[in-house]
Design a protein around this motif. Structure first.
Motif, mmCIF file in Angstrom:
data_model
loop_
_atom_site.group_PDB
_atom_site.id
_atom_site.type_symbol
_atom_site.label_atom_id
_atom_site.label_comp_id
_atom_site.label_asym_id
_atom_site.label_seq_id
_atom_site.Cartn_x
_atom_site.Cartn_y
_atom_site.Cartn_z
ATOM 1 N N GLU A 128 0.790 -1.221 0.000
ATOM 2 C CA GLU A 128 0.000 0.000 0.000
ATOM 3 C C GLU A 128 0.827 1.278 0.000
ATOM 4 O O GLU A 128 0.319 2.347 -0.343
ATOM 5 N N LEU A 129 2.104 1.196 0.396
ATOM 6 C CA LEU A 129 2.927 2.404 0.459
ATOM 7 C C LEU A 129 4.106 2.310 -0.503
ATOM 8 O O LEU A 129 4.108 2.960 -1.546
ATOM 9 N N HIS A 130 5.107 1.516 -0.171
ATOM 10 C CA HIS A 130 6.313 1.446 -0.999
ATOM 11 C C HIS A 130 6.852 0.021 -1.077
ATOM 12 O O HIS A 130 6.861 -0.694 -0.072
ATOM 13 N N ASN A 131 7.345 -0.336 -2.244
ATOM 14 C CA ASN A 131 8.121 -1.568 -2.384
ATOM 15 C C ASN A 131 9.566 -1.240 -2.011
ATOM 16 O O ASN A 131 10.446 -1.088 -2.848
ATOM 17 N N GLY A 132 9.770 -1.089 -0.710
ATOM 18 C CA GLY A 132 11.062 -0.686 -0.184
ATOM 19 C C GLY A 132 11.176 0.823 -0.073
ATOM 20 O O GLY A 132 10.589 1.574 -0.854
ATOM 21 N N PHE A 133 11.941 1.257 0.934
ATOM 22 C CA PHE A 133 12.222 2.682 1.144
ATOM 23 C C PHE A 133 13.614 2.767 1.724
ATOM 24 O O PHE A 133 13.870 2.278 2.827
ATOM 25 N N TYR A 134 14.565 3.389 0.997
ATOM 26 C CA TYR A 134 15.979 3.273 1.347
ATOM 27 C C TYR A 134 16.766 4.444 0.775
ATOM 28 O O TYR A 134 16.304 5.185 -0.114
ATOM 29 N N TYR A 135 17.984 4.615 1.296
ATOM 30 C CA TYR A 135 18.910 5.627 0.818
ATOM 31 C C TYR A 135 19.274 5.308 -0.629
ATOM 32 O O TYR A 135 19.729 4.208 -0.943
#
Length: 227
Positions: free
Chosen positions: A127-134
């Motif tokens: 529902e938000l992100h397929n991963g969230f990273y630098y």
């Protein structure tokens, strides 16, 4: 160095999606809630909609991350790389530098046993992100599905150096967070009630029965502040 030149050091084919191109994105390529955010001309309203989306998925679990994004988000942009869309966050660090974080477009899982994972983890990815990273390291965050570490697929030298018996089932353990320096926050499906997780290191003793979201929330914010 300008922003696109910096980004292209890590992904040669990356491009920004213009407002014009945004209007012609094929149905299904990006969820409607993200299109609504990017088609919002007022940047203050856009940020409000973004924060509302984060809160609707993980307000309790990532409260510090959400607060930091709310206070320090400079710009939100849609990018495309080899036909794949993603969200680029320009976030101010404590020393006033701008760091770039990437959030993949939310999607259905390709992982085995996905139905057995904790509900908020499933919600985050779907529902938000397929991963969230630098952006630069693709680390210090929740990695996309294609980079989730299934522990049984790797050889871990640390296994021969453990002080105590191994406390996880390697066949059912998945690393969703990577520090980029040999640290993982991992879920063992045999022991995942109440978001129980393991802090796993390639060069140190593991820590069992930690809170998945407490650690992830703390480490993401540390990265945003200090990268």
């Amino acid at each position: 160095m300008d922003k696109i030149a910096f980004l292209k050091q890590y992904r040669k084919s990356i491009e920004f999606v213009s407002d014009k191109d945004l209007l012609h994105i094929e149905n299904g390529k990006i969820p409607g809630k993200w299109l609504e955010i990017f088609r919002e001309a007022d940047k203050f309203i856009q940020k409000d909609k973004l924060i509302a989306l984060w809160k609707s998925v993980c307000e309790k679990e990532l409260s510090n991350t959400i607060s930091y994004i709310k206070e320090n988000l400079v710009e939100l942009e849609l990018i495309i790389d080899n036909g794949e869309y993603a969200v680029l966050y320009s976030i101010k660090s404590e020393d006033e530098e701008i760091h770039y974080y990437e959030g993949g477009i939310s999607t259905k899982s390709v992982l085995n046993d996905w139905v057995a994972f904790p509900e908020v983890i499933k919600a985050f990815y779907e529902e938000l992100h397929n991963g969230f990273y630098y952006f630069a390291s693709r680390a210090m965050g929740l990695v996309p599905f294609e980079h989730v570490t299934r522990f049984d697929d790797y050889e871990w030298g640390i296994l021969e150096e453990l002080d105590e018996p191994l406390g996880i089932n390697m066949e059912k353990t998945y690393g969703f967070f990577q520090s980029g320096m040999g640290g993982y926050v991992a879920i063992d499906l045999d022991n995942s009630m109440d978001d129980t997780a393991t802090l796993w290191f390639t060069n140190d003793q593991p820590e069992y029965n930690v809170s998945f979201w407490d650690v992830v929330d703390e480490w993401i914010v540390i990265g945003m502040q200090d990268n």
